[in-house]
Design an enzyme around this catalytic site. Sequence first.
Site, mmCIF file in Angstrom:
data_model
loop_
_atom_site.group_PDB
_atom_site.id
_atom_site.type_symbol
_atom_site.label_atom_id
_atom_site.label_comp_id
_atom_site.label_asym_id
_atom_site.label_seq_id
_atom_site.Cartn_x
_atom_site.Cartn_y
_atom_site.Cartn_z
ATOM 1 N N SER A 76 -19.504 -8.847 -15.788
ATOM 2 C CA SER A 76 -18.745 -8.853 -14.526
ATOM 3 C C SER A 76 -18.484 -10.298 -14.138
ATOM 4 C CB SER A 76 -19.554 -8.170 -13.429
ATOM 5 O OG SER A 76 -18.967 -8.407 -12.160
ATOM 6 N N TYR B 147 -27.337 -6.531 -8.868
ATOM 7 C CA TYR B 147 -26.270 -6.210 -9.824
ATOM 8 C C TYR B 147 -25.793 -7.483 -10.530
ATOM 9 C CZ TYR B 147 -21.556 -4.837 -11.413
ATOM 10 O OH TYR B 147 -20.429 -4.609 -12.155
HETATM 11 P P1 NDP Z 1 -17.273 4.189 -13.231
HETATM 12 O O1 NDP Z 1 -18.337 4.567 -12.271
HETATM 13 O O2 NDP Z 1 -15.857 4.426 -12.890
HETATM 14 O O3 NDP Z 1 -17.583 4.850 -14.653
HETATM 15 C C1 NDP Z 1 -18.878 4.691 -15.169
HETATM 16 C C2 NDP Z 1 -19.000 5.346 -16.520
HETATM 17 O O4 NDP Z 1 -20.309 5.081 -16.987
HETATM 18 C C3 NDP Z 1 -18.839 6.832 -16.488
HETATM 19 O O5 NDP Z 1 -18.358 7.257 -17.729
HETATM 20 C C4 NDP Z 1 -20.276 7.313 -16.247
HETATM 21 O O6 NDP Z 1 -20.514 8.623 -16.755
HETATM 22 C C5 NDP Z 1 -21.037 6.302 -17.045
HETATM 23 N N1 NDP Z 1 -22.373 6.101 -16.517
HETATM 24 C C6 NDP Z 1 -22.740 5.853 -15.229
HETATM 25 N N2 NDP Z 1 -24.072 5.771 -15.141
HETATM 26 C C7 NDP Z 1 -24.535 5.967 -16.398
HETATM 27 C C8 NDP Z 1 -25.828 6.003 -16.953
HETATM 28 N N3 NDP Z 1 -26.926 5.863 -16.217
HETATM 29 N N4 NDP Z 1 -25.948 6.239 -18.276
HETATM 30 C C9 NDP Z 1 -24.860 6.429 -19.056
HETATM 31 N N5 NDP Z 1 -23.608 6.403 -18.587
HETATM 32 C C10 NDP Z 1 -23.453 6.175 -17.267
HETATM 33 O O7 NDP Z 1 -17.499 2.605 -13.493
HETATM 34 P P2 NDP Z 1 -16.495 1.473 -13.996
HETATM 35 O O8 NDP Z 1 -15.605 1.993 -15.036
HETATM 36 O O9 NDP Z 1 -15.927 0.807 -12.811
HETATM 37 O O10 NDP Z 1 -17.533 0.423 -14.616
HETATM 38 C C11 NDP Z 1 -17.786 0.348 -16.011
HETATM 39 C C12 NDP Z 1 -18.506 -0.976 -16.292
HETATM 40 O O11 NDP Z 1 -17.684 -2.054 -15.864
HETATM 41 C C13 NDP Z 1 -19.840 -1.126 -15.560
HETATM 42 O O12 NDP Z 1 -20.763 -1.777 -16.406
HETATM 43 C C14 NDP Z 1 -19.487 -2.035 -14.397
HETATM 44 O O13 NDP Z 1 -20.594 -2.769 -13.960
HETATM 45 C C15 NDP Z 1 -18.433 -2.913 -15.033
HETATM 46 N N6 NDP Z 1 -17.563 -3.563 -14.061
HETATM 47 C C16 NDP Z 1 -16.745 -2.836 -13.258
HETATM 48 C C17 NDP Z 1 -15.935 -3.468 -12.341
HETATM 49 C C18 NDP Z 1 -15.016 -2.717 -11.426
HETATM 50 O O14 NDP Z 1 -14.476 -3.357 -10.507
HETATM 51 N N7 NDP Z 1 -14.778 -1.424 -11.609
HETATM 52 C C19 NDP Z 1 -15.938 -4.937 -12.209
HETATM 53 C C20 NDP Z 1 -16.822 -5.600 -13.132
HETATM 54 C C21 NDP Z 1 -17.596 -4.929 -14.013
HETATM 55 P P3 NDP Z 1 -21.028 9.825 -15.787
HETATM 56 O O15 NDP Z 1 -19.869 10.186 -14.905
HETATM 57 O O16 NDP Z 1 -21.422 10.928 -16.700
HETATM 58 O O17 NDP Z 1 -22.176 9.268 -15.007
#
Ligand code: NDP
Length: 246
Positions: free
Chosen positions: A141, A155
């Site tokens: 991030s 985080y």
């Molecule tokens: P979302 O919440 O939109 O999607 C998260 C995804 O990860 C889903 O597929 C979810 O599946 C899965 N997930 C969540 N918790 C777990 C877990 N404990 N174990 C396995 N899978 C899990 O998140 P984003 O797409 O926004 O974020 C994805 C990555 O990008 C993260 O690492 C986040 O920190 C990073 N990021 C995001 C930013 C943003 O602005 N969106 C900015 C910077 C970094 P399920 O629904 O089954 O839980």
Amino acid sequence: MPTLTNKVALITGGSRGIGAAIAQRLAANGADVAITYARDAQAAAAVVTAIESTGQRALAVQADAADTEAVAAAVNKTAATFGHIDVLVNNAGTAFPRLFEEATLEEMDRVIDINFHGVLVAAQAALKHMPDNGRIISIGSCLGERDMTPGMTAYAATKGAFRMFTQGLAREVGSRGITVNNVQPGPIDTDLNPAAAEWAAPQLANTALHRYGHVEEVASLVAFVASPEASYITGANLTVDGGTNA
Ligand code: NDP
């Protein structure tokens, strides 16, 4: 020829948001793709169906990133199904926005376990199945190098850890041609960080481009780093944040 023909990619947290976009983009580039998810089996199945409709093979495995055994089992199942793992994308992650002094240790432990411990487990397990010239790509991030957002201290610390993980591991596996990189998104419109939410305003104000990013804009950088064209990029922190940290 697509850049990832005959390659296999595993994306953790690939059922929604950034991970789902990465899964579909790598499949469009010719890879067979496995995804993990925690809770939403229906969303994971939809990603599998979308990928299969393009002619690539796909697999979804339920594995909470904080569950060491489940993560290792998901990696091994991917390798058993497709034969090897060429690209690992450490994407699963979450945030519990709360001021540090108000956050519980349980909440912070959970963020550390999902965001960072899961990365260590997945990478160690995947390396056993990774041929030369493989790719390990973590979704960090922009907060991992500059945290301007109160409530994101734990985080941001997990994402900052990605930077040294990336640098250290890049040197350990470089002799095999395996690259290790850290892709650092800024505000991206997903369920985790909706562009329409109240706390979007300060994030928007910090961007140079005056807008949230789209999941595809992260996926395209990941696709490049995963491709043979990026063979000399390793140990790098690559930011895709609309100028947030500029
Ligand atoms: P979302 O919440 O939109 O999607 C998260 C995804 O990860 C889903 O597929 C979810 O599946 C899965 N997930 C969540 N918790 C777990 C877990 N404990 N174990 C396995 N899978 C899990 O998140 P984003 O797409 O926004 O974020 C994805 C990555 O990008 C993260 O690492 C986040 O920190 C990073 N990021 C995001 C930013 C943003 O602005 N969106 C900015 C910077 C970094 P399920 O629904 O089954 O839980």
